[in-house]
Design a protein around this motif. Sequence first.
Motif, PDB file in Angstrom:
ATOM      1  N   UNK B  13      18.140   3.673   0.780  1.00 63.31           N
ATOM      2  CA  UNK B  13      17.321   2.686   0.078  1.00 63.31           C
ATOM      3  C   UNK B  13      18.166   2.026  -1.002  1.00 63.31           C
ATOM      4  N   UNK B  14      18.580   0.792  -0.709  1.00 65.03           N
ATOM      5  CA  UNK B  14      19.411   0.031  -1.632  1.00 65.03           C
ATOM      6  C   UNK B  14      18.598  -0.344  -2.871  1.00 65.03           C
ATOM      7  N   UNK B  15      19.289  -0.720  -3.961  1.00 65.21           N
ATOM      8  CA  UNK B  15      18.573  -1.023  -5.207  1.00 65.21           C
ATOM      9  C   UNK B  15      17.409  -1.997  -5.042  1.00 65.21           C
ATOM     10  N   UNK B  16      17.611  -3.067  -4.270  1.00 65.69           N
ATOM     11  CA  UNK B  16      16.532  -4.046  -4.115  1.00 65.69           C
ATOM     12  C   UNK B  16      15.295  -3.438  -3.473  1.00 65.69           C
ATOM     13  N   UNK B  17      15.516  -2.606  -2.460  1.00 63.86           N
ATOM     14  CA  UNK B  17      14.401  -1.937  -1.778  1.00 63.86           C
ATOM     15  C   UNK B  17      13.793  -0.874  -2.691  1.00 63.86           C
ATOM     16  N   UNK B  18      14.650  -0.154  -3.397  1.00 60.73           N
ATOM     17  CA  UNK B  18      14.157   0.882  -4.309  1.00 60.73           C
ATOM     18  C   UNK B  18      13.217   0.306  -5.361  1.00 60.73           C
ATOM     19  N   UNK B  19      13.550  -0.856  -5.891  1.00 60.34           N
ATOM     20  CA  UNK B  19      12.710  -1.452  -6.934  1.00 60.34           C
ATOM     21  C   UNK B  19      11.301  -1.677  -6.386  1.00 60.34           C
ATOM     22  N   UNK B  21       9.919  -0.122  -3.702  1.00 59.03           N
ATOM     23  CA  UNK B  21       9.293   1.180  -3.421  1.00 59.03           C
ATOM     24  C   UNK B  21       8.753   1.801  -4.707  1.00 59.03           C
ATOM     25  N   UNK B  22       9.542   1.695  -5.761  1.00 60.18           N
ATOM     26  CA  UNK B  22       9.099   2.261  -7.038  1.00 60.18           C
ATOM     27  C   UNK B  22       7.842   1.555  -7.536  1.00 60.18           C
ATOM     28  N   UNK B  23       7.745   0.270  -7.269  1.00 58.19           N
ATOM     29  CA  UNK B  23       6.531  -0.462  -7.662  1.00 58.19           C
ATOM     30  C   UNK B  23       5.309   0.133  -6.945  1.00 58.19           C
ATOM     31  N   UNK B  24       5.437   0.362  -5.646  1.00 61.08           N
ATOM     32  CA  UNK B  24       4.322   0.952  -4.890  1.00 61.08           C
ATOM     33  C   UNK B  24       4.011   2.360  -5.403  1.00 61.08           C
ATOM     34  N   UNK B  25       5.038   3.198  -5.504  1.00 59.48           N
ATOM     35  CA  UNK B  25       4.820   4.595  -5.893  1.00 59.48           C
ATOM     36  C   UNK B  25       4.231   4.699  -7.292  1.00 59.48           C
ATOM     37  N   UNK B  26       4.751   3.912  -8.236  1.00 58.88           N
ATOM     38  CA  UNK B  26       4.253   4.050  -9.606  1.00 58.88           C
ATOM     39  C   UNK B  26       2.832   3.503  -9.715  1.00 58.88           C
ATOM     40  N   UNK B 351       5.224  -8.461  -3.593  1.00 54.82           N
ATOM     41  CA  UNK B 351       6.016  -7.800  -4.629  1.00 54.82           C
ATOM     42  C   UNK B 351       6.270  -8.765  -5.778  1.00 54.82           C
ATOM     43  N   UNK B 352       6.044  -8.305  -6.996  1.00 53.55           N
ATOM     44  CA  UNK B 352       6.275  -9.191  -8.139  1.00 53.55           C
ATOM     45  C   UNK B 352       7.774  -9.391  -8.335  1.00 53.55           C
ATOM     46  N   UNK B 353       8.212 -10.616  -8.646  1.00 54.42           N
ATOM     47  CA  UNK B 353       9.645 -10.836  -8.853  1.00 54.42           C
ATOM     48  C   UNK B 353      10.176 -10.006 -10.015  1.00 54.42           C
ATOM     49  N   UNK B 354       9.335  -9.716 -10.993  1.00 55.88           N
ATOM     50  CA  UNK B 354       9.804  -8.947 -12.148  1.00 55.88           C
ATOM     51  C   UNK B 354      10.294  -7.567 -11.731  1.00 55.88           C
ATOM     52  N   UNK B 355       9.730  -7.033 -10.671  1.00 49.92           N
ATOM     53  CA  UNK B 355      10.144  -5.724 -10.188  1.00 49.92           C
ATOM     54  C   UNK B 355      11.586  -5.701  -9.733  1.00 49.92           C
ATOM     55  N   UNK B 356      12.150  -6.878  -9.547  1.00 48.38           N
ATOM     56  CA  UNK B 356      13.518  -6.962  -9.052  1.00 48.38           C
ATOM     57  C   UNK B 356      14.553  -6.963 -10.161  1.00 48.38           C
TER      58      UNK B 356
END
Lengths: 450, 450
Positions: B13-19, B21-26, B351-356
Amino acid sequence: MSKPSIPQGTRDFSPGVMAKRKFILSTIESVYKSYGFMPLETPAMENLNTLTGKYGDEGDQLLFKILNNGDYLKDINLQEVSSKTLSPKIADRGLRYDLTVPLARYVVMNRNDIAFPFKRYQMQPVWRADRPQKGRYREFWQCDADVLGTDSLICEADFIRIYKDVFARLGLQGYELRINHRRLLEAICIKAGASQHFKTITIIIDKTDKIGADGVARELGELGLDQNAIATLSQFLTKSELNTSTLNMLEANLGDIPEGKKAIDDLRKVIELSGSAIANVALDCSLARGLDYYTGCIFEAVPTSVKMGSISGGGRYDDLTGVFGLKDISGIGISFGIDRLFDVMEELQLFPPAGMLFTDLLFCPMDETAIAYCIPLADQLRQNGFKVEIYPSATKLKKQLDYANNKGISWVVVVGEDEMQSGLLSVKNMQSGQQTKTESTKIQEVLQSV
Amino acid sequence: MSKPSIPQGTRDFSPGVMAKRKFILSTIESVYKSYGFMPLETPAMENLNTLTGKYGDEGDQLLFKILNNGDYLKDINLQEVSSKTLSPKIADRGLRYDLTVPLARYVVMNRNDIAFPFKRYQMQPVWRADRPQKGRYREFWQCDADVLGTDSLICEADFIRIYKDVFARLGLQGYELRINHRRLLEAICIKAGASQHFKTITIIIDKTDKIGADGVARELGELGLDQNAIATLSQFLTKSELNTSTLNMLEANLGDIPEGKKAIDDLRKVIELSGSAIANVALDCSLARGLDYYTGCIFEAVPTSVKMGSISGGGRYDDLTGVFGLKDISGIGISFGIDRLFDVMEELQLFPPAGMLFTDLLFCPMDETAIAYCIPLADQLRQNGFKVEIYPSATKLKKQLDYANNKGISWVVVVGEDEMQSGLLSVKNMQSGQQTKTESTKIQEVLQSV
């Protein structure tokens, strides 16, 4: 069915422990992020040819291997096989052993898509088939940050800052940050006329904490070094504050050795770029941290107010990805051991009590109607960011209050017939015992008034 | 060394994807917490006797087994072994297959320390040796919440609210929440005079989405049901809004069957306790979700604006821990599949752009002195909560700006000789192109002014 259990060396993390672990992890993560590190996660399983040979013979022994699926014995001649010769035939994958090799593998696989310098952090479990003992587990968490693709010493200075920031935010004061430089170690060995024994010497001096200075001297003697050489080593393999006067003294002695000059120049630059963060950082010329892939600065953080080994280490490496075919990528990284950090925090009672609170307020219904009555009140509070529960049945109040106490819930509102009729609720603080009567719509104001 | 790769069915999971995924999980985590759920984590490895036999024969085949360490072949007679008979001798542990069995195992092991009702959430990867295909992985994340130790229907109502809250916070509007009740399914089979085929019928009707109503009728016929029975089943196995009039109609037909009465009473209570959250919830009498451990309400959430299977499911079970020797613990739980949710969010661009954004501001030094000049400025901004980087070398400005663009960094400050002399810096917004000249101490004000 016999009593269930979990594998040796593994652990369940109960809610109380999880809250504390999350406090540590989110603190480190927030600091990493403040320096521009980005998250990466890699699979628990790697192909065994990615892992094997990267951690020495002992490491290979400690890899957890995954049995191939399906009819894995097909086409295998079981005559004269041993555990050792059979494994590579029936297991193609293993569990990751650290986060560094997967990082190198990831960078090589994605080299064309990565914008260098690549700053990534990774917080995931790793697995090692070590003999379990106090503080050593077969599944444990690492918490790494690395910068790949630059040899700028601002990275070293940033990691010094990161250490200070992490420990400050965790509330940990009693710790020592130790630095060394691989080339400084080399220069000292050259000075002692013992450069041919460099590797063995680093292994021996790495044991100083365990066997003491005497033990080190004895083992160096057994290596065949004469008294002069041992005296020279002991003279330099000491610890002092990392500052300009220390470096001047070292330069007077080792400045004519190219390795020494390089190390001292690097450390001067690190001091310059670290600013006030360099205060109280120790230059520990005996620090080697075993791993021979370090080529520049080496870090170690050790708690001083608790008897415990290092809680973090790291350093610069010039060729992490070379083993996977990508040369000349200089990098630097550090890793926190979450389990030891946890033990230190626990012993020093540094965990904030707020980290323990799972639920802010519990509604205690005295009859079935009260459950339905509480629902919109709970909904409203949740919408405003509070963590709220309704006890799911109108059981005895004592049982409900026990539940609140067990879970560390701060606020309790008991709702019975009187409350529903009057619309006046008593909001009770479980810590202070203080009760406030309020209209049902104004509970939030009571919670916020403290 | 050949090109490195990762095992089939696993992912980095590259950084862009991680951001993302973290949005969903959190988001899911914050909703779970708002209802008083507490975090739990269990080991990746479980003893195989904990896992085996819990997921059916097919599940047993899909377990990843871990080769025992050391000389695992010692004392094993290799005459006449097969892959099937050898496995239990050389593998004592396996990777967890879901989060439900580990929960049951945990609860039984810790029954004396747990305050019931026990509300826990768990977000961890699970592993299945399935054939990898689009959207199906061998390592994937589950995101569970369960309440154990109460049969109160407020739990069902809470989960309905949790679904609404999660999807609202994710910004996902096009979805359908479906509910059924195990006893309702039973009553319908009794009504059709086919209760002896109950299990097989649930398996067949579970396939409605795949084989259509005609396919279901055909397979029911093959089972030996007559036209009357099939007609009765088709009459009831339909979908309608879950409300009082639907239940009244069902009660008129099935109210005399005890299973039907119980289901309808439960569903009436769920409607009462759900309040406005019940709007648009569908009663889908054909919903079975395969698992025969469900004993009460069954849930499923399906996206409607994207072609995709269910993104979450769950239900009530009366005997989750019985298999480990602890009887009569009623519970209920749901599970989100993060990978499918991710695909839905991606397709709908939710996905919100801020999450990136990993870094708020990049300092671009034009010479070596500028690096040192930027450090205290970066420090100050970090202390105030900003994510700040200094490009680690004074390389060409274009390269530095490319780095900023690649990483999606919003603000850039170029520092050269002029800037250091005047103390006036240009803070540039990379999206709008707007530049603001400001004193070096006032960068934060520019960042906050937007």
